[in-house]
Design a protein around this motif. Structure first.
Motif, mmCIF file in Angstrom:
data_model
loop_
_atom_site.group_PDB
_atom_site.id
_atom_site.type_symbol
_atom_site.label_atom_id
_atom_site.label_comp_id
_atom_site.label_asym_id
_atom_site.label_seq_id
_atom_site.Cartn_x
_atom_site.Cartn_y
_atom_site.Cartn_z
ATOM 1 N N PHE A 184 -2.574 -4.821 -11.299
ATOM 2 C CA PHE A 184 -2.060 -5.362 -12.560
ATOM 3 C C PHE A 184 -2.837 -4.795 -13.735
ATOM 4 C CE2 PHE A 184 -2.580 -8.752 -15.785
ATOM 5 C CZ PHE A 184 -1.254 -8.912 -16.193
ATOM 6 N N LEU A 185 -4.159 -4.778 -13.633
ATOM 7 C CA LEU A 185 -4.979 -4.296 -14.746
ATOM 8 C C LEU A 185 -4.827 -2.792 -14.966
ATOM 9 C CD1 LEU A 185 -8.263 -6.350 -14.322
ATOM 10 C CD2 LEU A 185 -6.561 -6.541 -16.140
ATOM 11 N N VAL A 203 -5.250 -10.196 -21.252
ATOM 12 C CA VAL A 203 -4.203 -9.170 -21.330
ATOM 13 C C VAL A 203 -4.008 -8.679 -22.763
ATOM 14 C CG1 VAL A 203 -3.004 -9.937 -19.259
ATOM 15 C CG2 VAL A 203 -2.344 -10.898 -21.467
ATOM 16 N N ALA A 246 -7.683 -10.263 -16.627
ATOM 17 C CA ALA A 246 -6.282 -10.451 -16.240
ATOM 18 C C ALA A 246 -5.703 -11.777 -16.727
ATOM 19 C CB ALA A 246 -6.145 -10.366 -14.719
ATOM 20 N N HIS A 306 -5.661 -18.359 -11.642
ATOM 21 C CA HIS A 306 -5.309 -17.111 -10.967
ATOM 22 C C HIS A 306 -4.009 -16.533 -11.515
ATOM 23 C CE1 HIS A 306 -8.585 -17.508 -8.153
ATOM 24 N NE2 HIS A 306 -8.189 -18.719 -7.822
ATOM 25 N N THR A 354 -5.860 -8.558 -8.515
ATOM 26 C CA THR A 354 -5.324 -8.236 -9.851
ATOM 27 C C THR A 354 -5.611 -6.799 -10.278
ATOM 28 O OG1 THR A 354 -7.320 -8.921 -11.037
ATOM 29 C CG2 THR A 354 -5.682 -10.627 -10.558
ATOM 30 N N ALA A 392 3.855 -14.566 -16.817
ATOM 31 C CA ALA A 392 3.605 -14.750 -15.388
ATOM 32 C C ALA A 392 4.559 -15.763 -14.773
ATOM 33 C CB ALA A 392 2.157 -15.189 -15.163
ATOM 34 N N HIS A 408 -1.728 -14.152 -13.709
ATOM 35 C CA HIS A 408 -1.825 -12.819 -14.297
ATOM 36 C C HIS A 408 -0.897 -12.774 -15.501
ATOM 37 C CE1 HIS A 408 -2.544 -11.489 -9.859
ATOM 38 N NE2 HIS A 408 -3.524 -12.220 -10.334
ATOM 39 N N ALA A 412 -12.269 -8.964 -12.569
ATOM 40 C CA ALA A 412 -11.112 -9.667 -12.022
ATOM 41 C C ALA A 412 -11.265 -9.787 -10.515
ATOM 42 C CB ALA A 412 -9.823 -8.918 -12.359
#
Length: 314
Positions: A186-187, A162, A157, A300, A183, A281, A302, A179
């Motif tokens: 998000f992933l 990414v 992440a 941390h 997250t 982010a 993302h 992760a």
């Protein structure tokens, strides 16, 4: 005079200062870029806080700060090749990117590349590409990633992650990404199967992929590389970017400087085609550089953190 983020001594975000400095100008074989956006990377604050790491990159104190930039060429020195005033560009300038102006050589050097920014890609996105995009490409190239692989990505992440997970999916690989639980959603947006890092990682990966993992890219430290070795992945099919020059078990250490010459073009084309998304982010004005670096250093984030110098210009 112009502005630049500088530091006199190595340390945390508190050593960074926004100062007025003499305005640089393009000399023979150089172009000057009026910076609109600078992208932050973990290596920026590591270099600024650890003298031994800084020395490996040829950086000493006092120094400027940052590497990734995007902007517009506004001066072209005698004999400079390939660029004209008004060209939108992005690239790398070691230890001086977070500033109103950067001066770089042409033709560009491997350590400080410069590319034209394609129409359709904004400066915020362009400023995230030189380190993260090229490092992700190098990490996958080093292991010969191919369609049908089951790839384990450590730090999936993060800023490099990414890009790596999306490039891997484009290549036809199944991707499992380590992760924190926060997250996971998000992933999954990138068709990544998330798995929590930490003790007993190998057991959790086996549960997700009982048929085995065939390749791995560790983008954070050495936990994923060591786990991949324990799972029987050959060391030549495991890459690391943050384990130093002697990674565990003979796995392959690599970085953005190892990316193939066409990597940036392929990444840009994928962005323009909508096949790669670049999540921003957080965005900070240059005057809040300490806050931006503190957020980046917290590990941390993302996606990517960027610094704006001239909001709205591009």
């Amino acid at each position: 005079m112009s502005r630049a983020v500088v530091y006199d001594n190595f340390g945390g975000p508190e050593v960074l200062e926004l100062r007025e400095v003499p305005e640089p100008h393009a000399g023979p074989g150089e172009v000057r870029v009026r910076v609109t956006v600078a992208g932050l990377n973990p290596m920026d604050w590591v270099i600024a806080s650890q003298p031994e790491v800084a020395a490996r990159f040829g950086v000493g104190a006092p120094s400027g700060f940052g590497y990734d930039f995007a902007g517009v060429v506004d001066e072209v020195g005698a004999g400079a090749m390939g660029f004209a005033v008004g060209d939108r560009v992005h690239g790398g300038a070691m230890g001086r990117a977070v500033a109103d102006f950067v001066v770089v050589k042409t033709p560009s050097e491997a350590a400080e590349p410069i590319w034209r920014t394609p129409e359709g890609i904004g400066d915020e996105v362009a400023a995230t590409l030189p380190v993260a995009g090229m490092t992700a490409a190098a990490a996958l190239s080093a292991i010969g990633l191919r369609s049908g692989d089951t790839l384990l990505v450590g730090g999936a992440a993060g800023g490099v992650g990414v890009f790596a997970v999306q490039l891997a999916r484009l290549a036809g690989a199944r991707v499992i990404g380590t992760a924190g639980p926060g997250t996971f959603g998000f992933l999954r947006r990138f068709d990544v199967e998330p798995v929590a890092y930490g003790p007993e990682l190998a057991d959790r990966v086996r549960a997700l992929a009982p048929e085995g993992v065939t390749a791995a890219a560790d983008l954070f430290g050495i936990e994923t590389a060591e786990t991949a070795l324990a799972l029987g992945v050959p060391p030549e099919r495991i890459s690391t970017i943050a384990a130093g020059p002697n990674p565990p078990g003979g796995v392959r250490a690599t970085g953005g400087f190892d990316a193939s010459p066409d990597a940036m073009g392929r990444i840009s084309d994928a962005i323009l085609a909508g096949a790669i998304t670049v999540p921003i982010a957080a965005t900070f004005p240059i005057g809040q550089i300490r806050d931006a670096v503190a957020l980046q250093a917290g590990r941390h984030v993302h996606g990517k953190v960027v610094i704006t110098l001239r909001p709205g210009l591009h």
